[in-house]
Enzyme design. Structure first.
Site, PDB file in Angstrom:
ATOM      1  N   HIS A  68       4.550   7.032 -15.820  1.00 50.31           N
ATOM      2  CA  HIS A  68       4.204   5.642 -16.107  1.00 50.31           C
ATOM      3  C   HIS A  68       5.305   4.711 -15.584  1.00 50.31           C
ATOM      4  CE1 HIS A  68       2.428   2.395 -18.668  1.00 50.31           C
ATOM      5  NE2 HIS A  68       3.652   1.927 -18.530  1.00 50.31           N
ATOM      6  N   GLU A  69       6.548   5.020 -15.914  1.00 53.16           N
ATOM      7  CA  GLU A  69       7.651   4.151 -15.497  1.00 53.16           C
ATOM      8  C   GLU A  69       7.873   4.222 -13.990  1.00 53.16           C
ATOM      9  OE1 GLU A  69       8.663   1.950 -17.535  1.00 53.16           O
ATOM     10  OE2 GLU A  69       7.538   2.917 -19.141  1.00 53.16           O
ATOM     11  N   HIS A  72       5.542   1.816 -12.186  1.00 50.32           N
ATOM     12  CA  HIS A  72       6.111   0.467 -12.108  1.00 50.32           C
ATOM     13  C   HIS A  72       7.134   0.390 -10.971  1.00 50.32           C
ATOM     14  CE1 HIS A  72       4.426  -1.174 -15.802  1.00 50.32           C
ATOM     15  NE2 HIS A  72       4.873  -0.152 -16.501  1.00 50.32           N
TER      16      HIS A  72
END
Length: 149
Positions: A68-69, A72
């Protein structure tokens, strides 16, 4: 429990394997995070991860949080939509199999409900908060409400 060096190597490994791109910045733990799995900082391009969450979840969930990170991170580097609401973010997150939401560390307990019943027609009104029975009446027959339990 994973230490900072293991976290850095795990993030680099997941980035190379799942995104096909290197992670060249820093990944660290932040013990002050409570509800989020991690954070991405565009200013200096580092990632922070929740210490307690990493200790409480299994390896599959950890990798999902890292993905998820990294979504980004890599979208920001490509000057594409890197925020949660952006279509680019949602598509890439689904492609790599990252977690959309961080898992909850505390189990949700159902809140206690109160039950009011009309004394005339028997209609029941479940509520979370107390109501003033002198002021409120039954919506069907205008009868008085009584607290049952």
């Amino acid at each position: 429990m994973v230490d900072t060096n293991e976290l850095q190597s795990l993030v680099e490994e997941v980035s190379a394997r799942d995104f096909g791109r290197p992670f060249t910045d820093q990944a660290v733990f932040n013990g002050r995070l409570r509800t989020t799995g991690g954070r991405f900082f565009p200013r200096d391009m580092h990632l922070e991860f929740n210490t307690r969450m990493f200790a409480a979840v299994d390896q599959t969930t950890r990798v999902g949080i890292i993905r998820h990170e990294l979504t980004h991170y890599h979208l920001y580097r490509e000057h594409r939509g890197f925020k949660h609401g952006d279509r680019d973010f949602q598509i890439m997150l689904q492609q790599v199999g990252g977690l959309r939401y961080a898992p909850s560390l505390t189990p949700r307990t159902p809140t206690a409900t109160l039950l009011y019943r009309c004394t005339r027609c028997g209609t029941e009104y479940p509520r979370r908060r107390h109501i003033n029975t002198d002021r409120y009446v039954c919506s069907r027959c205008r009868g008085r409400l009584a607290l049952v339990g």
